[in-house]
Design an enzyme around this catalytic site. Structure first.
Site, PDB file in Angstrom:
ATOM      1  N   ASP A  72      -8.004 -31.902   4.998  1.00  0.00           N
ATOM      2  CA  ASP A  72      -6.571 -32.057   5.260  1.00  0.00           C
ATOM      3  C   ASP A  72      -5.918 -30.701   5.488  1.00  0.00           C
ATOM      4  O   ASP A  72      -5.854 -29.870   4.588  1.00  0.00           O
ATOM      5  CB  ASP A  72      -5.910 -32.754   4.064  1.00  0.00           C
ATOM      6  CG  ASP A  72      -4.419 -32.933   4.256  1.00  0.00           C
ATOM      7  OD1 ASP A  72      -4.021 -34.004   4.753  1.00  0.00           O
ATOM      8  OD2 ASP A  72      -3.653 -32.005   3.916  1.00  0.00           O
TER       9      ASP A  72
ATOM     10  N   TYR B 237       0.170 -24.579   7.441  1.00  0.00           N
ATOM     11  CA  TYR B 237      -0.860 -23.894   6.649  1.00  0.00           C
ATOM     12  C   TYR B 237      -1.479 -22.729   7.417  1.00  0.00           C
ATOM     13  O   TYR B 237      -2.150 -21.887   6.835  1.00  0.00           O
ATOM     14  CB  TYR B 237      -1.989 -24.854   6.253  1.00  0.00           C
ATOM     15  CG  TYR B 237      -1.597 -26.041   5.418  1.00  0.00           C
ATOM     16  CD1 TYR B 237      -0.317 -26.195   4.883  1.00  0.00           C
ATOM     17  CD2 TYR B 237      -2.529 -27.053   5.170  1.00  0.00           C
ATOM     18  CE1 TYR B 237       0.020 -27.313   4.134  1.00  0.00           C
ATOM     19  CE2 TYR B 237      -2.200 -28.172   4.410  1.00  0.00           C
ATOM     20  CZ  TYR B 237      -0.925 -28.301   3.911  1.00  0.00           C
ATOM     21  OH  TYR B 237      -0.603 -29.410   3.171  1.00  0.00           O
TER      22      TYR B 237
ATOM     23  N   LYS C 164      -0.584 -31.864  10.377  1.00  0.00           N
ATOM     24  CA  LYS C 164       0.801 -32.312  10.196  1.00  0.00           C
ATOM     25  C   LYS C 164       1.751 -31.522  11.093  1.00  0.00           C
ATOM     26  O   LYS C 164       1.530 -30.339  11.362  1.00  0.00           O
ATOM     27  CB  LYS C 164       1.245 -32.121   8.735  1.00  0.00           C
ATOM     28  CG  LYS C 164       0.287 -32.727   7.718  1.00  0.00           C
ATOM     29  CD  LYS C 164       0.729 -32.453   6.283  1.00  0.00           C
ATOM     30  CE  LYS C 164      -0.370 -32.792   5.305  1.00  0.00           C
ATOM     31  NZ  LYS C 164      -1.450 -31.785   5.268  1.00  0.00           N
TER      32      LYS C 164
ATOM     33  N   HIS D 254       5.363 -33.938   8.445  1.00  0.00           N
ATOM     34  CA  HIS D 254       5.155 -33.230   7.184  1.00  0.00           C
ATOM     35  C   HIS D 254       6.194 -33.569   6.114  1.00  0.00           C
ATOM     36  O   HIS D 254       5.897 -33.597   4.923  1.00  0.00           O
ATOM     37  CB  HIS D 254       5.135 -31.717   7.430  1.00  0.00           C
ATOM     38  CG  HIS D 254       4.347 -30.959   6.418  1.00  0.00           C
ATOM     39  ND1 HIS D 254       3.494 -29.928   6.754  1.00  0.00           N
ATOM     40  CD2 HIS D 254       4.252 -31.073   5.084  1.00  0.00           C
ATOM     41  CE1 HIS D 254       2.921 -29.455   5.652  1.00  0.00           C
ATOM     42  NE2 HIS D 254       3.380 -30.132   4.637  1.00  0.00           N
TER      43      HIS D 254
END
Length: 293
Positions: free
Chosen positions: A46, A51, A81, A115
């Site tokens: 994930d 990120y 996301k 998100h």
């Protein structure tokens, strides 16, 4: 190899119930930990645009698959996301293209999530329209949301041009944060529930309340917490960059808590939020009421 259960999403796709979360995992560490996780038996990773490790994660998966030809691309489940700053139809279309470009080494994205709901009706709606189109293109297999509360889900499900229901809602969940109303709503709507920060962001892993369960099942506190999510029927995302924790986290899937013990753990609930909590983000109508006050 650890036997990890699968969950069938309302999209018809299958997702492994234990995945590796890579939030706050630097690019160089993501490149290292993902292959080690796949070696340990993980088949679900994930990530997210925010990120900043989508490309590293995807390339690590692709490289590992080349070295392990007995495992096919369709055996690995990859999530990303769309962040709040990319909400809105046109912005989301561009964000999807960028995420797909970063995932080009693995060909497609299994699951793409909104998100959080932190924008407004028009932008959230536009984002969902763009996600639906991505599924129609075949480059994204399933779509869902993250950090959505009941009110945000009701708004989405009422879109006049809704074609695809969310397959999943990814939210912070652990025994000290059970979110029973939201969980009940998701289960009734047939939307899968995915628990992030299942160890309470590390803040609850050493809580004395876990000791009787760890002793009874001869497992670590962390394994008890992951097993609780699985017993509740959640998909769960334990995050680690420590290789020695990969297999024990995965082995939590083999811990079968009794129904009585699950209820005892449920009773620890105190709405203890350890991360951000956009679930309470106001709808446009609520913002207008705030201005009146």
């Amino acid at each position: 190899m650890v036997s990890v259960p699968n969950v069938k999403l309302n999209s018809g796709k299958i997702i492994p119930a234990v995945g590796l979360g890579v939030w706050k995992t630097p690019q160089n560490l993501a490149s290292q930990i993902v292959p080690k996780a796949l070696d340990a038996g993980y088949r679900h990773v994930d990530s997210a645009a925010i990120y900043k490790n989508e490309e590293e994660v995807s390339e690590a998966i692709a490289s590992w698959l080349k070295k392990n030809p007995s495992v096919k691309r369709e055996d690995i489940f990859y999530t990303s996301k769309v962040f709040d700053s990319d909400h809105g139809y046109e912005k989301t279309k561009k964000a999807i293209e960028l995420s797909l470009e970063k995932a080009k080494s693995i060909g497609y994205i299994d699951l793409l999530l909104v998100h959080s709901p932190q924008s407004d009706y028009e932008k959230r709606h536009g984002t969902w329209m763009a996600l639906q189109e991505a599924v129609e293109s075949g480059k994204v297999k399933s779509i869902g949301v993250s950090n959505y509360g009941v009110k945000h889900l009701k708004e989405l499900l009422a879109y006049p041009d809704l074609k695809i229901k969310p397959a999943l809602n990814q939210i912070e969940l652990h025994p000290w944060l059970t979110r029973s109303e939201l969980v009940d709503f998701l289960q009734k709507e047939g939307i899968a529930i995915e628990a992030y920060s299942p160890l309470g962001n590390g803040k609850k892993v050493n809580d004395p309340a876990l000791e009787p369960f760890a002793k009874k099942y001869n497992k670590t506190n962390a394994q008890i917490l992951i097993a609780w999510s699985l017993a509740r029927g959640f998909i769960v995302l334990p995050k680690t960059v420590t290789e020695s924790r990969l297999l024990p986290n995965l082995e939590s899937a083999e811990v079968k808590l009794s129904e009585e013990d699950v209820k005892k753990l449920d009773a620890l609930d105190e709405h203890f939020v350890t991360c951000w909590d956009p679930i309470e983000y106001p709808l446009d109508s609520e913002k207008k009421e705030e201005k009146k006050d």
